[in-house]
Motif scaffolding. Structure first.
Motif, PDB file in Angstrom:
ATOM      1  N   ASP A 108       1.010  -1.376  -0.106  1.00  0.00           N
ATOM      2  CA  ASP A 108      -0.404   0.196  -0.227  1.00  0.00           C
ATOM      3  C   ASP A 108       0.886   1.134   0.519  1.00  0.00           C
ATOM      4  O   ASP A 108       1.415   1.785   0.706  1.00  0.00           O
ATOM      5  CB  ASP A 108      -0.762  -0.022   1.510  1.00  0.00           C
ATOM      6  N   GLY A 109       0.930   1.987  -1.539  1.00  0.00           N
ATOM      7  CA  GLY A 109       1.121   3.403  -1.046  1.00  0.00           C
ATOM      8  C   GLY A 109       0.802   4.010  -0.826  1.00  0.00           C
ATOM      9  O   GLY A 109       0.056   4.652  -0.150  1.00  0.00           O
ATOM     10  N   ARG A 110       1.093   5.698  -0.726  1.00  0.00           N
ATOM     11  CA  ARG A 110       0.349   6.531  -0.455  1.00  0.00           C
ATOM     12  C   ARG A 110      -1.114   7.377  -1.552  1.00  0.00           C
ATOM     13  O   ARG A 110      -1.752   7.520  -0.541  1.00  0.00           O
ATOM     14  CB  ARG A 110       1.150   8.272  -0.673  1.00  0.00           C
ATOM     15  N   LYS A 111      -1.059   6.508  -2.401  1.00  0.00           N
ATOM     16  CA  LYS A 111      -2.060   6.652  -3.012  1.00  0.00           C
ATOM     17  C   LYS A 111      -2.742   5.752  -3.746  1.00  0.00           C
ATOM     18  O   LYS A 111      -3.317   5.617  -4.749  1.00  0.00           O
ATOM     19  CB  LYS A 111      -1.470   7.382  -4.786  1.00  0.00           C
ATOM     20  N   GLN A 115       0.688  -0.713  -4.963  1.00  0.00           N
ATOM     21  CA  GLN A 115       1.523  -0.218  -5.585  1.00  0.00           C
ATOM     22  C   GLN A 115       2.669  -1.670  -5.508  1.00  0.00           C
ATOM     23  O   GLN A 115       3.171  -2.074  -4.519  1.00  0.00           O
ATOM     24  CB  GLN A 115       3.209   1.026  -5.034  1.00  0.00           C
TER      25      GLN A 115
END
Length: 129
Positions: A52-55, A58
């Motif tokens: 889980d990336g910031r947006k 990923q």
């Protein structure tokens, strides 16, 4: 390990996106590619881990499935763009030729620019299959 296909990847920007088996987009940073790869071709089948990336999701630890792709072919401009580049190159060479007919080489700055463009166009044409 999830799999998917490269939707697009831009080596100059350093990222792209993969469409996974469920049809969702997964961000693909250049850091996720193996050290031996610098770019990916659209549609290349890949396996990857997801974090889980910031947006959103990923990709990490990407591995390319199937035969190795040609990096040169992946970076080739499309034919319409290449046609415009060749036409501009012809104009540059014509101007240089006119000066040479008058016994004058192009200025050092113009010579360097012309040599750079010639090498770049030659590299785009020189694809090994």
């Amino acid at each position: 390990m999830p799999s998917g296909r490269v939707r697009w990847y831009d080596a100059n920007k350093g990222y792209g996106f993969i469409t996974d088996a469920e049809g969702r987009d997964v961000f693909l940073p250049s850091a996720a590619l193996p050290d031996t790869l610098t770019t990916l071709r659209k549609g290349a089948k890949v396996e990857f881990s997801v974090v889980d990336g910031r947006k959103g999701p990923q990709a990490m630890n990407v591995t390319v499935q199937g035969p190795a792709q040609s990096v040169v072919k992946a970076r080739r401009p499309n034919p319409d763009d290449m046609a415009a580049i060749v036409e501009d190159l012809i104009k540059l060479l014509d101007a240089a030729g006119n000066g040479l007919r008058r016994h004058h080489y192009p200025s050092p700055v113009d010579s360097k620019k012309l040599a750079h463009v010639l090498r770049a166009v030659a590299d785009d044409f020189d694809v090994q299959d």
